[in-house]
Design an enzyme around this catalytic site. Sequence first.
Site, PDB file in Angstrom:
ATOM      1  N   HIS A 359     101.212  73.197 124.103  1.00  0.00           N
ATOM      2  CA  HIS A 359      99.685  72.589 123.552  1.00  0.00           C
ATOM      3  C   HIS A 359      98.838  73.612 124.053  1.00  0.00           C
ATOM      4  O   HIS A 359      97.696  73.131 123.978  1.00  0.00           O
ATOM      5  CB  HIS A 359      99.589  70.874 124.022  1.00  0.00           C
ATOM      6  CG  HIS A 359     100.314  70.130 123.554  1.00  0.00           C
ATOM      7  ND1 HIS A 359      99.724  69.366 122.334  1.00  0.00           N
ATOM      8  CD2 HIS A 359     101.442  69.623 123.791  1.00  0.00           C
ATOM      9  CE1 HIS A 359     100.482  68.418 122.157  1.00  0.00           C
ATOM     10  NE2 HIS A 359     101.668  68.602 122.734  1.00  0.00           N
ATOM     11  N   LYS A 550      84.035  65.252 122.081  1.00  0.00           N
ATOM     12  CA  LYS A 550      85.468  65.695 122.499  1.00  0.00           C
ATOM     13  C   LYS A 550      85.309  65.868 123.909  1.00  0.00           C
ATOM     14  O   LYS A 550      84.278  65.809 124.420  1.00  0.00           O
ATOM     15  CB  LYS A 550      86.024  66.989 122.046  1.00  0.00           C
ATOM     16  CG  LYS A 550      84.853  68.254 121.970  1.00  0.00           C
ATOM     17  CD  LYS A 550      85.562  69.442 121.307  1.00  0.00           C
ATOM     18  CE  LYS A 550      85.188  69.339 119.540  1.00  0.00           C
ATOM     19  NZ  LYS A 550      86.634  69.639 119.062  1.00  0.00           N
ATOM     20  N   ARG A 551      86.357  66.272 124.662  1.00  0.00           N
ATOM     21  CA  ARG A 551      86.127  66.403 125.914  1.00  0.00           C
ATOM     22  C   ARG A 551      85.131  67.707 126.214  1.00  0.00           C
ATOM     23  O   ARG A 551      85.061  68.415 125.671  1.00  0.00           O
ATOM     24  CB  ARG A 551      87.581  66.791 126.778  1.00  0.00           C
ATOM     25  CG  ARG A 551      88.427  65.816 126.833  1.00  0.00           C
ATOM     26  CD  ARG A 551      87.978  64.644 127.867  1.00  0.00           C
ATOM     27  NE  ARG A 551      87.762  64.927 129.322  1.00  0.00           N
ATOM     28  CZ  ARG A 551      88.745  64.551 130.045  1.00  0.00           C
ATOM     29  NH1 ARG A 551      89.730  63.598 129.997  1.00  0.00           N
ATOM     30  NH2 ARG A 551      88.714  65.060 131.416  1.00  0.00           N
ATOM     31  N   LYS A 556      85.337  74.538 124.647  1.00  0.00           N
ATOM     32  CA  LYS A 556      84.821  73.775 123.500  1.00  0.00           C
ATOM     33  C   LYS A 556      83.517  74.228 123.214  1.00  0.00           C
ATOM     34  O   LYS A 556      83.018  73.721 122.182  1.00  0.00           O
ATOM     35  CB  LYS A 556      85.151  72.471 123.803  1.00  0.00           C
ATOM     36  CG  LYS A 556      86.793  72.021 123.816  1.00  0.00           C
ATOM     37  CD  LYS A 556      86.958  70.362 124.080  1.00  0.00           C
ATOM     38  CE  LYS A 556      88.284  70.120 124.097  1.00  0.00           C
ATOM     39  NZ  LYS A 556      89.074  70.094 122.871  1.00  0.00           N
ATOM     40  N   THR A 658      92.572  67.767 116.956  1.00  0.00           N
ATOM     41  CA  THR A 658      92.989  66.724 116.105  1.00  0.00           C
ATOM     42  C   THR A 658      91.585  66.249 115.426  1.00  0.00           C
ATOM     43  O   THR A 658      91.508  65.683 114.395  1.00  0.00           O
ATOM     44  CB  THR A 658      93.810  65.844 116.803  1.00  0.00           C
ATOM     45  OG1 THR A 658      93.450  65.362 117.815  1.00  0.00           O
ATOM     46  CG2 THR A 658      95.114  66.369 116.702  1.00  0.00           C
ATOM     47  N   LYS A 662      90.148  64.214 111.764  1.00  0.00           N
ATOM     48  CA  LYS A 662      89.560  63.000 111.765  1.00  0.00           C
ATOM     49  C   LYS A 662      88.219  63.243 111.024  1.00  0.00           C
ATOM     50  O   LYS A 662      88.184  62.067 110.144  1.00  0.00           O
ATOM     51  CB  LYS A 662      89.511  62.318 113.080  1.00  0.00           C
ATOM     52  CG  LYS A 662      90.601  62.076 113.847  1.00  0.00           C
ATOM     53  CD  LYS A 662      90.286  61.633 115.180  1.00  0.00           C
ATOM     54  CE  LYS A 662      91.545  62.057 116.109  1.00  0.00           C
ATOM     55  NZ  LYS A 662      90.953  61.691 117.757  1.00  0.00           N
TER      56      LYS A 662
HETATM   57  C1  LIG Z   1      90.928  62.835 118.797  1.00  0.00           C
HETATM   58  C2  LIG Z   1      90.466  62.492 119.971  1.00  0.00           C
HETATM   59  C3  LIG Z   1      90.455  63.484 120.972  1.00  0.00           C
HETATM   60  C4  LIG Z   1      90.623  65.048 120.577  1.00  0.00           C
HETATM   61  O1  LIG Z   1      89.502  65.530 120.165  1.00  0.00           O
HETATM   62  P1  LIG Z   1      89.472  67.142 119.862  1.00  0.00           P
HETATM   63  O2  LIG Z   1      88.190  67.198 119.273  1.00  0.00           O
HETATM   64  O3  LIG Z   1      90.715  67.717 119.206  1.00  0.00           O
HETATM   65  O4  LIG Z   1      89.623  67.677 121.228  1.00  0.00           O
HETATM   66  C5  LIG Z   1      89.897  63.210 122.229  1.00  0.00           C
HETATM   67  N1  LIG Z   1      89.518  61.973 122.486  1.00  0.00           N
HETATM   68  C6  LIG Z   1      89.749  60.875 121.726  1.00  0.00           C
HETATM   69  C7  LIG Z   1      89.173  59.668 122.161  1.00  0.00           C
HETATM   70  C8  LIG Z   1      90.122  61.095 120.260  1.00  0.00           C
HETATM   71  O5  LIG Z   1      90.150  60.222 119.509  1.00  0.00           O
END
Ligand SMILES: *Cc1c(COP(=O)(O)O)cnc(C)c1O
Length: 813
Positions: A359, A550-551, A556, A658, A662
């Site tokens: 990952h 995101k985190r 990032k 991911t 979304k």
């Molecule tokens: C999808 C999701 C992530 C992952 O987000 P990335 O932009 O791919 O880092 C992290 N936290 C939550 C709550 C999510 O639903």
Amino acid sequence: MDSIIKPDLSGFENTIRDYVRYVLGKPMTDATSTDLFNGVSSAVRKLLMDIRIETEQRYDRRDVKRMHYISMEFLTGPLLANNLLNMGIQEDVRAILKNMGLDLDILMACEPDPSLGNGGLGRLAACFLDSLASLDMPGFGYGINYDYGLFKQSIMGGYQREKPDYWPSRSSPWLIARSGEKCMVPVYGRIVDTEDIEGGYNPMWSEWKLVVGRPHDIPVVGYGGHTANRLRLFSAWASEDFDIQIFNEGDYFRAVERKISSENISKILYPSDSQEAGRELRLVQEYFLVACAVQDIIRIYLKQHDDFNQFSKKVAIQLNDTHPALTVAELMRSLVDVHGLEWDNAWDITTQTLAYTNHTLLPEALEKWPLAIVEKVIPRHLQIIYEINRRFLETLTVNYPDDPQRLHRMSIIEEGDEKQVRMAHLAIVGSHSVNGVAKIHSHLVKTGLVPDFYDLWPEKFNNKTNGVTPRRWLLSANPGLARLITESIGDKWIVDLDTLKALESLGRDPAFLEKFSMIKRENKVRLARLIKKTAYIDVDPDSIFDIHAKRIHEYKRQFLNVMHIIHGYFMIQEEGVIPTAPRTYIFSGKAAPGYFLAKLLIRLIHGVADVVNKDPLVSQWIKVAFIPDYKVSLAEIIIPGADVSEQISTAGMEASGTGNMKFAINGAVTMGTMDGANIEIAEAVGPDNIYIFGHDVEEIQAMRGAYDPGKILAQSPHIQRVLNAVNSPLFCGWENDLFFPLFDAVVNHGDYYMNLADFQSYVDAQVRLSGDYVDKKKWAQMTLLNTARTGIFSSDRTIREYAGEVWGLERQI
Ligand SMILES: *Cc1c(COP(=O)(O)O)cnc(C)c1O
């Protein structure tokens, strides 16, 4: 598509009433919303159990191959809405409750968000379980039933505060305790060298202490209601009769203390994303999960078989990152020490059963465990790892006779002042499949991360680009859009997301585009309400909703986004350059509690928000909002309300992402670098429907070493103005020099994440985007094409690929 099997709801109301009266001991009139949420969930759980039991009997009858997904994290999010939708009874239940004078939406809002994961990795595991059940495949999750999930984030004076998130690990209505199937896990102790009756070496692992793993199952029902698998989470308990000799009161209390310390194993989720913890307790957790899972998997297998000849034909195990890599050693220990198999036979079975998903390429996230800790916690496993390594190096000397350097690079044990176990090497050696999670990432695993292993075993390596479940991320999170799609092209998309392609031709129909845009507008209004409620900021739903959720992590590059906002502020403030369209910059995300720069970045976002939002001129064009406590339930409101999805990591650093998927499925346009799955999103939607900027992986790699941010800084008055502002009192309130460390990292410490290298190209792409946004028709078509063309990012597609190419798993309808 097989039709939806709707469960019988005739007893539903009575089950709720019985729960309140006989489990809670209250008359209905005294029941709180939470009581009623629990009552409804219990009634739903009853339906789930019927499906679960039928599913298990079907699997048993056919002696099917099962896949077990071992993961330290499962970020499921709330389950009631999803379970109702997947069983096809949301509207029926809504009606039953209405009849009882209850409102389903109010009850659903009472459900706590189970936060048993940090971010993408745990959420991926949850999407996979939904897809497996929806595809009627025997795929199961194994994880830890943490008492405390990921901390709750609140914001005080612009700073992140962390509060414990207690998850009702013993009382959630979704958890079914299975005390009859507990696992016994030996840990600590030492090895005594002895001989067996034939004089062979027979090591005895002695003086271990015993920890009990108690399974708690969450049923996972697939869309259509045909199949319910399970997610099995283990809680750690001390062995019942804490079995030491008690001579006096002092010993008694020490015994109780020991019991408490065993139970700490499942107490808390480590809150670092993409960063290894390196703590002994974390290793114990990883081992605890693996030992419970292996025991359980073997127990289930042996119910229908009496030797191990069929094992790898009936069992597949997927390792979600290296966290469960000890499965290699534990399965070997179990087969050799417990079940008496010969080493070579056990090794064949192990490697044919296991597969490993990588990952991350970030060096700080690659797990390595000091031998001293491994020896202390699991001395027998260390021996087994040594033996695996000895045999592995022996085959290497045959393949590469005159290359000792290569042997050093590939060894499972890293030499040096402090010897360490390289968990990725252990996972690769012990698996028949190694995959990355997006095309570019899988390529970099082969060429950059472990090229020696690729050279040795090219056939082991493959790609499985991540996906997300359309049930949660479209059907449930965006009911307005889901309804419009179903009205327009039917409901097949729910189980076959590629059919969204049929929406493309509707882009020429102005009435359809208008409806499509109105739904986005409604979702933005819903999001604006959330922002008002949680961040106390008024935002305009007609402005561009530009979202970075995101985190919080340097790679990032939330910092690059903030630089762009500050730049826009000065353009208006000092140069009178008004942007083409007003924009609301929305951030959400947690920082690891020990990650200083990430936490400071949150403070900077709030500092900039304070200045920008209060400026009478600028705030007409720019607003900044930070939504605290990013989690699945908030993502379900945030993502459908996005116009723009910020996916701006330094190329080569985001394995897949991911979140990007979304957003795109929900019709947001991506502002992104050529990184992770952004590349495949760009391929899918076409270059006119995405904003790609910045250096790509090859360019970043070519720059490393020679990169000089000072040079870029010297040549750009705009960047100077932005960074000087970061380092000035402007955004600090009364705290002088507050943001110097962020400034310093970029200006004086080499700008490792190359913010400056991509700044100008980012600004240019943002200007183009603003220009396109005001062309309402063009923009609506772009967003529609994002939804229409991103069907391949369904996790159903990902799971079909794993099932066919890695697991040998079949549908069991
Ligand atoms: C999808 C999701 C992530 C992952 O987000 P990335 O932009 O791919 O880092 C992290 N936290 C939550 C709550 C999510 O639903």
